[in-house]
Scaffold this motif. Structure first.
Motif, PDB file in Angstrom:
ATOM      1  N   GLN A 243      73.465 -47.238 -58.889  1.00  0.00           N
ATOM      2  CA  GLN A 243      73.172 -46.561 -59.768  1.00  0.00           C
ATOM      3  C   GLN A 243      74.154 -45.100 -59.963  1.00  0.00           C
ATOM      4  O   GLN A 243      74.711 -44.897 -60.916  1.00  0.00           O
ATOM      5  CB  GLN A 243      71.933 -46.063 -59.884  1.00  0.00           C
ATOM      6  N   LEU A 244      74.443 -44.757 -58.562  1.00  0.00           N
ATOM      7  CA  LEU A 244      75.498 -43.626 -58.649  1.00  0.00           C
ATOM      8  C   LEU A 244      76.643 -44.011 -59.042  1.00  0.00           C
ATOM      9  O   LEU A 244      77.456 -43.466 -59.376  1.00  0.00           O
ATOM     10  CB  LEU A 244      75.353 -43.230 -57.214  1.00  0.00           C
ATOM     11  N   ALA A 245      77.247 -45.265 -58.651  1.00  0.00           N
ATOM     12  CA  ALA A 245      78.370 -46.024 -59.045  1.00  0.00           C
ATOM     13  C   ALA A 245      78.593 -45.933 -60.473  1.00  0.00           C
ATOM     14  O   ALA A 245      79.640 -45.480 -60.949  1.00  0.00           O
ATOM     15  CB  ALA A 245      78.580 -47.153 -58.210  1.00  0.00           C
ATOM     16  N   GLU A 246      77.603 -46.269 -61.037  1.00  0.00           N
ATOM     17  CA  GLU A 246      77.587 -46.386 -62.670  1.00  0.00           C
ATOM     18  C   GLU A 246      77.732 -44.930 -63.148  1.00  0.00           C
ATOM     19  O   GLU A 246      78.407 -44.732 -64.105  1.00  0.00           O
ATOM     20  CB  GLU A 246      76.273 -47.009 -63.089  1.00  0.00           C
ATOM     21  N   VAL A 247      77.049 -43.957 -62.621  1.00  0.00           N
ATOM     22  CA  VAL A 247      76.908 -42.589 -63.284  1.00  0.00           C
ATOM     23  C   VAL A 247      78.124 -41.730 -62.956  1.00  0.00           C
ATOM     24  O   VAL A 247      78.943 -41.089 -63.849  1.00  0.00           O
ATOM     25  CB  VAL A 247      75.872 -41.725 -62.545  1.00  0.00           C
ATOM     26  N   VAL A 248      78.873 -42.101 -61.608  1.00  0.00           N
ATOM     27  CA  VAL A 248      80.242 -41.471 -61.404  1.00  0.00           C
ATOM     28  C   VAL A 248      81.425 -42.330 -61.791  1.00  0.00           C
ATOM     29  O   VAL A 248      82.519 -41.849 -61.752  1.00  0.00           O
ATOM     30  CB  VAL A 248      80.186 -40.929 -60.007  1.00  0.00           C
ATOM     31  N   ALA A 249      81.109 -43.352 -62.498  1.00  0.00           N
ATOM     32  CA  ALA A 249      82.418 -44.372 -62.903  1.00  0.00           C
ATOM     33  C   ALA A 249      83.176 -44.474 -61.684  1.00  0.00           C
ATOM     34  O   ALA A 249      84.445 -44.605 -61.932  1.00  0.00           O
ATOM     35  CB  ALA A 249      82.910 -43.579 -63.887  1.00  0.00           C
ATOM     36  N   LYS A 250      82.551 -44.920 -60.562  1.00  0.00           N
ATOM     37  CA  LYS A 250      83.420 -45.579 -59.388  1.00  0.00           C
ATOM     38  C   LYS A 250      82.851 -46.806 -58.843  1.00  0.00           C
ATOM     39  O   LYS A 250      81.626 -47.086 -58.986  1.00  0.00           O
ATOM     40  CB  LYS A 250      83.490 -44.757 -58.246  1.00  0.00           C
ATOM     41  N   SER A 251      83.707 -47.308 -58.062  1.00  0.00           N
ATOM     42  CA  SER A 251      83.113 -48.484 -57.558  1.00  0.00           C
ATOM     43  C   SER A 251      81.903 -48.455 -56.353  1.00  0.00           C
ATOM     44  O   SER A 251      82.048 -47.315 -55.876  1.00  0.00           O
ATOM     45  CB  SER A 251      84.141 -49.729 -56.719  1.00  0.00           C
ATOM     46  N   PRO A 252      80.984 -49.288 -56.266  1.00  0.00           N
ATOM     47  CA  PRO A 252      79.988 -48.933 -55.222  1.00  0.00           C
ATOM     48  C   PRO A 252      80.712 -48.752 -53.860  1.00  0.00           C
ATOM     49  O   PRO A 252      79.997 -47.873 -53.113  1.00  0.00           O
ATOM     50  CB  PRO A 252      79.196 -50.375 -55.151  1.00  0.00           C
ATOM     51  N   THR A 253      81.673 -49.696 -53.730  1.00  0.00           N
ATOM     52  CA  THR A 253      82.557 -49.506 -52.334  1.00  0.00           C
ATOM     53  C   THR A 253      82.816 -47.913 -52.185  1.00  0.00           C
ATOM     54  O   THR A 253      82.718 -47.321 -50.978  1.00  0.00           O
ATOM     55  CB  THR A 253      83.482 -50.251 -52.256  1.00  0.00           C
ATOM     56  N   VAL A 254      83.434 -47.323 -53.173  1.00  0.00           N
ATOM     57  CA  VAL A 254      83.917 -46.196 -53.097  1.00  0.00           C
ATOM     58  C   VAL A 254      83.133 -45.109 -52.981  1.00  0.00           C
ATOM     59  O   VAL A 254      82.785 -44.129 -52.037  1.00  0.00           O
ATOM     60  CB  VAL A 254      84.799 -45.564 -54.531  1.00  0.00           C
ATOM     61  N   VAL A 255      81.824 -45.261 -53.739  1.00  0.00           N
ATOM     62  CA  VAL A 255      80.474 -44.186 -53.569  1.00  0.00           C
ATOM     63  C   VAL A 255      79.851 -44.309 -52.327  1.00  0.00           C
ATOM     64  O   VAL A 255      79.600 -43.311 -51.687  1.00  0.00           O
ATOM     65  CB  VAL A 255      79.698 -44.780 -54.593  1.00  0.00           C
ATOM     66  N   SER A 256      79.953 -45.634 -51.765  1.00  0.00           N
ATOM     67  CA  SER A 256      79.413 -45.598 -50.307  1.00  0.00           C
ATOM     68  C   SER A 256      80.050 -45.072 -49.239  1.00  0.00           C
ATOM     69  O   SER A 256      79.562 -44.429 -48.420  1.00  0.00           O
ATOM     70  CB  SER A 256      79.142 -47.169 -49.971  1.00  0.00           C
ATOM     71  N   GLN A 257      81.418 -45.203 -49.493  1.00  0.00           N
ATOM     72  CA  GLN A 257      82.320 -44.283 -48.391  1.00  0.00           C
ATOM     73  C   GLN A 257      81.981 -42.954 -48.343  1.00  0.00           C
ATOM     74  O   GLN A 257      82.120 -42.211 -47.539  1.00  0.00           O
ATOM     75  CB  GLN A 257      83.692 -44.474 -48.652  1.00  0.00           C
ATOM     76  N   HIS A 258      81.947 -42.419 -49.834  1.00  0.00           N
ATOM     77  CA  HIS A 258      81.666 -40.939 -50.004  1.00  0.00           C
ATOM     78  C   HIS A 258      80.249 -40.603 -49.393  1.00  0.00           C
ATOM     79  O   HIS A 258      80.059 -39.702 -48.699  1.00  0.00           O
ATOM     80  CB  HIS A 258      81.921 -40.347 -51.406  1.00  0.00           C
ATOM     81  N   LEU A 259      79.055 -41.376 -49.633  1.00  0.00           N
ATOM     82  CA  LEU A 259      78.016 -41.061 -49.405  1.00  0.00           C
ATOM     83  C   LEU A 259      77.794 -41.172 -47.788  1.00  0.00           C
ATOM     84  O   LEU A 259      77.108 -40.331 -47.282  1.00  0.00           O
ATOM     85  CB  LEU A 259      77.028 -42.072 -49.934  1.00  0.00           C
ATOM     86  N   SER A 260      78.800 -41.896 -47.090  1.00  0.00           N
ATOM     87  CA  SER A 260      78.646 -42.002 -45.639  1.00  0.00           C
ATOM     88  C   SER A 260      79.147 -40.488 -45.089  1.00  0.00           C
ATOM     89  O   SER A 260      78.458 -39.938 -44.124  1.00  0.00           O
ATOM     90  CB  SER A 260      79.505 -43.162 -45.263  1.00  0.00           C
ATOM     91  N   LYS A 261      80.108 -40.050 -45.453  1.00  0.00           N
ATOM     92  CA  LYS A 261      80.754 -38.699 -45.109  1.00  0.00           C
ATOM     93  C   LYS A 261      79.636 -37.581 -45.510  1.00  0.00           C
ATOM     94  O   LYS A 261      79.477 -36.791 -44.633  1.00  0.00           O
ATOM     95  CB  LYS A 261      82.076 -38.505 -45.940  1.00  0.00           C
ATOM     96  N   MET A 262      79.318 -37.806 -46.592  1.00  0.00           N
ATOM     97  CA  MET A 262      78.125 -36.529 -47.383  1.00  0.00           C
ATOM     98  C   MET A 262      76.844 -36.740 -46.310  1.00  0.00           C
ATOM     99  O   MET A 262      76.275 -35.594 -45.972  1.00  0.00           O
ATOM    100  CB  MET A 262      77.932 -36.808 -48.639  1.00  0.00           C
ATOM    101  N   ARG A 263      76.805 -38.017 -45.846  1.00  0.00           N
ATOM    102  CA  ARG A 263      75.394 -37.994 -44.843  1.00  0.00           C
ATOM    103  C   ARG A 263      75.661 -37.588 -43.554  1.00  0.00           C
ATOM    104  O   ARG A 263      74.660 -36.778 -42.914  1.00  0.00           O
ATOM    105  CB  ARG A 263      75.105 -39.666 -44.659  1.00  0.00           C
ATOM    106  N   LEU A 264      76.731 -37.743 -43.244  1.00  0.00           N
ATOM    107  CA  LEU A 264      77.362 -37.064 -41.820  1.00  0.00           C
ATOM    108  C   LEU A 264      77.364 -35.788 -41.943  1.00  0.00           C
ATOM    109  O   LEU A 264      77.080 -34.839 -40.894  1.00  0.00           O
ATOM    110  CB  LEU A 264      78.861 -37.735 -41.332  1.00  0.00           C
ATOM    111  N   GLY A 265      77.651 -34.946 -43.159  1.00  0.00           N
ATOM    112  CA  GLY A 265      77.829 -33.591 -43.380  1.00  0.00           C
ATOM    113  C   GLY A 265      76.346 -33.072 -43.506  1.00  0.00           C
ATOM    114  O   GLY A 265      76.594 -31.734 -43.917  1.00  0.00           O
ATOM    115  N   ARG A 266      75.202 -33.780 -43.680  1.00  0.00           N
ATOM    116  CA  ARG A 266      74.016 -33.464 -44.005  1.00  0.00           C
ATOM    117  C   ARG A 266      73.863 -32.755 -45.424  1.00  0.00           C
ATOM    118  O   ARG A 266      73.103 -31.816 -45.437  1.00  0.00           O
ATOM    119  CB  ARG A 266      73.809 -32.404 -42.761  1.00  0.00           C
ATOM    120  N   LEU A 267      74.447 -33.431 -46.361  1.00  0.00           N
ATOM    121  CA  LEU A 267      74.347 -33.071 -47.723  1.00  0.00           C
ATOM    122  C   LEU A 267      73.366 -33.854 -48.329  1.00  0.00           C
ATOM    123  O   LEU A 267      72.561 -33.619 -49.453  1.00  0.00           O
ATOM    124  CB  LEU A 267      75.641 -32.940 -48.257  1.00  0.00           C
TER     125      LEU A 267
END
Length: 114
Positions: free
Chosen positions: A47-71
């Motif tokens: 769902q996020l990939a669709e909204v932000v117009a990026k591939s699920p792989t790219v979104v997952s990579q960003h989410l991983s960093k954002m999770r580590l950053g506690r966002l």
């Protein structure tokens, strides 16, 4: 250490360096878009990939960093990962940044038009 939201913060506060890290974490437009996409609640990676117009792989990579950053936080449901904001502060921070951007671009920013 807690702060009164109305009291001025000390420039020597121990959290200043952490705050700068949060700004670095949010310096990527895709991450800002992800935060905005999560402002109304939990979404899956697809769902996020669709909204932000990026591939699920790219979104997952960003989410991983954002999770580590506690966002953001993650919740697994079967094989699907769902993400949500860890708290309201990150949403408010991004919203204020977008409002400031509107001021930088428009004489009459959209958020002032009612």
């Amino acid at each position: 250490m807690s702060h009164d939201a109305t009291a001025p913060l000390d420039p020597q506060d121990a959290y200043v360096d952490v705050a700068a890290e949060i700004f670095r974490m949010l310096s990527d437009p895709t991450r800002v878009r992800i935060i905005l996409a999560l402002q109304d609640g939990e979404r899956s990676v697809s769902q996020l990939a669709e909204v932000v117009a990026k591939s699920p792989t790219v979104v997952s990579q960003h989410l991983s960093k954002m999770r580590l950053g506690r966002l953001v936080r993650a919740r697994r449901e079967g094989t699907t990962m769902h993400y949500s904001l860890i708290d309201e502060h990150v949403r408010r921070l991004v919203t204020e940044a977008v409002f400031q951007a509107e001021h930088s671009v428009d004489d009459q920013p959209p958020h002032h038009r009612g």
